[in-house]
Scaffold this active site. Structure first.
Site, PDB file in Angstrom:
ATOM      1  N   LEU A  43       0.821  -1.213   0.000  1.00 51.05           N
ATOM      2  CA  LEU A  43       0.000   0.000   0.000  1.00 51.05           C
ATOM      3  C   LEU A  43       0.854   1.262   0.000  1.00 51.05           C
ATOM      4  O   LEU A  43       1.888   1.338   0.663  1.00 51.05           O
ATOM      5  CB  LEU A  43      -0.921  -0.004   1.223  1.00 51.05           C
ATOM      6  CG  LEU A  43      -1.864  -1.206   1.332  1.00 51.05           C
ATOM      7  CD1 LEU A  43      -2.764  -1.042   2.557  1.00 51.05           C
ATOM      8  CD2 LEU A  43      -2.695  -1.394   0.069  1.00 51.05           C
ATOM      9  N   HIS A  47      -3.403   4.198  -2.396  1.00 48.70           N
ATOM     10  CA  HIS A  47      -4.371   3.290  -1.758  1.00 48.70           C
ATOM     11  C   HIS A  47      -5.025   3.959  -0.549  1.00 48.70           C
ATOM     12  O   HIS A  47      -6.232   3.811  -0.321  1.00 48.70           O
ATOM     13  CB  HIS A  47      -3.680   2.019  -1.273  1.00 48.70           C
ATOM     14  CG  HIS A  47      -3.109   1.153  -2.344  1.00 48.70           C
ATOM     15  ND1 HIS A  47      -1.754   1.016  -2.546  1.00 48.70           N
ATOM     16  CD2 HIS A  47      -3.705   0.367  -3.272  1.00 48.70           C
ATOM     17  CE1 HIS A  47      -1.550   0.171  -3.541  1.00 48.70           C
ATOM     18  NE2 HIS A  47      -2.704  -0.228  -4.015  1.00 48.70           N
ATOM     19  N   GLN A 164      -9.161  -0.636 -15.897  1.00 50.51           N
ATOM     20  CA  GLN A 164      -9.747  -1.499 -14.866  1.00 50.51           C
ATOM     21  C   GLN A 164     -11.057  -0.899 -14.362  1.00 50.51           C
ATOM     22  O   GLN A 164     -12.069  -1.601 -14.226  1.00 50.51           O
ATOM     23  CB  GLN A 164      -8.748  -1.652 -13.717  1.00 50.51           C
ATOM     24  CG  GLN A 164      -9.297  -2.300 -12.467  1.00 50.51           C
ATOM     25  CD  GLN A 164      -8.208  -2.667 -11.478  1.00 50.51           C
ATOM     26  OE1 GLN A 164      -7.527  -3.660 -11.662  1.00 50.51           O
ATOM     27  NE2 GLN A 164      -8.035  -1.897 -10.423  1.00 50.51           N
ATOM     28  N   LEU A 195       1.589   7.504  -8.225  1.00 47.68           N
ATOM     29  CA  LEU A 195       1.989   6.493  -7.243  1.00 47.68           C
ATOM     30  C   LEU A 195       1.579   5.109  -7.735  1.00 47.68           C
ATOM     31  O   LEU A 195       0.495   4.926  -8.296  1.00 47.68           O
ATOM     32  CB  LEU A 195       1.333   6.774  -5.889  1.00 47.68           C
ATOM     33  CG  LEU A 195       1.704   8.083  -5.193  1.00 47.68           C
ATOM     34  CD1 LEU A 195       1.292   8.027  -3.726  1.00 47.68           C
ATOM     35  CD2 LEU A 195       3.187   8.376  -5.289  1.00 47.68           C
TER      36      LEU A 195
END
Ligand code: PAF
Length: 291
Positions: A43, A47, A164, A195
């Site tokens: 993470l 996230h 996605q 990120l």
């Protein structure tokens, strides 16, 4: 025997489907709404932004951490994908996550890789799907399983993985899943690098080279008022300035269909890029306004 691990911070790590279902059912009986953030762990602040949004949206926040073998092809980075459960749970605790669902591969696929798959269709074979055959079928299959296990009111995804997000939204629509899909903007380093769990594989020189992705997107955005061909040409030219970055694709798509826009398109569009920097494959995207 229970496999639930209670951490001092109040977060409970659950590793079986049956136990997670029992815990969620008990909370639901008490009237709690549920927000769910599926992850593969490792993470980072991107996230954590999804989790922070989930915290705003529901009474109960569940984060899954599962590196899904179904969405990795032969020769991809399944084995070297970072697995950092303790650090991940520690990072989630300050955000008040109630349950971390961290099943084993055997728990998720007790009979080996599932023979039943969700098929991502035409868009699933483009861009990321062209470079990573079967990736989106594997991704949708595990997301469908997780959504059935957790049964959330809302599931939270990051815009960083735009294709996605498109495919999950379509699956939720096509399969009439009773939940909302919430999308959180990409979190970037101050210099523009999106990120990603894979950024940790970049050496210092590669980290600098990786900026080419956000630079190419910016170049396309700047040229977009001149049209599609100009935007694409500027994006590809940005790659010419960086040795060590191998462009996989740069494409401008219609956000509604995720198909490439026509050469004379105008209005809102989405630019997508993927490139290999050293051994690490990176993706990014940015909305643009075509003239
Ligand atoms: O975006 C990811 O980390 C994964 O594709 C997901 C949604 C957790 C499914 O394995």
């Amino acid at each position: 025997m229970s496999t639930i691990e209670a951490r001092a911070d109040g977060t409970r790590v659950v590793s079986t489907i049956a136990e997670l279902r029992g815990l969620v059912a008990a909370e639901r009986r008490g009237g709690a709404s549920v927000a769910f953030v599926p992850t593969m762990g490792a993470l980072h602040d991107g996230h954590l932004a999804l989790v922070a949004r989930a915290r705003e949206l529901a009474d109960l926040v569940i984060v899954s951490i599962f590196v899904n073998p179904l969405q990795f092809g032969p020769g991809e980075d399944l084995d070297r994908y970072p697995r950092t459960l303790d650090a991940d749970v520690a990072a989630l605790a300050p955000l008040g996550v109630e349950f971390v669902f961290a099943p084993s591969t055997g728990e998720m696929y007790p009979d080996g890789p599932s023979s039943t798959r969700v098929v991502a269709g035409e868009v699933g074979g483009l861009y990321e799907g062209a470079s990573r055959p079967g990736h989106f079928d594997g991704m949708l299959t595990v997301v469908a399983k997780l959504l059935h296990i957790v049964a959330p009111d809302v599931v939270v995804f990051g815009q960083k993985d735009a294709q996605q997000v498109f495919l999950v939204r379509r699956m939720v629509h096509d399969l009439d899943l009773p939940l909302e899909v919430e999308v959180v903007p990409t979190v970037r380093e101050p210099d523009g690098l999106a990120l990603s769990s894979r950024n940790r594989f970049l050496g210092a020189a590669e980290r600098s080279t990786a900026l080419v992705l956000s630079e190419a997107l910016a170049a396309a955005a700047d040229a977009a008022s001149d049209g599609v061909d100009e935007a694409l040409a500027e994006a590809v030219a940005a790659f010419g300035d960086h040795d060590g970055a191998e462009l996989d694709y740069f494409v401008i798509v219609d956000p509604g269909t995720f198909l490439p826009v026509a050469a004379d398109a105008s209005g809102p569009a989405l630019a997508l890029v993927a490139a290999r920097v050293g051994a690490t494959r990176l993706i990014d995207n940015r909305p643009i306004e075509l003239g």
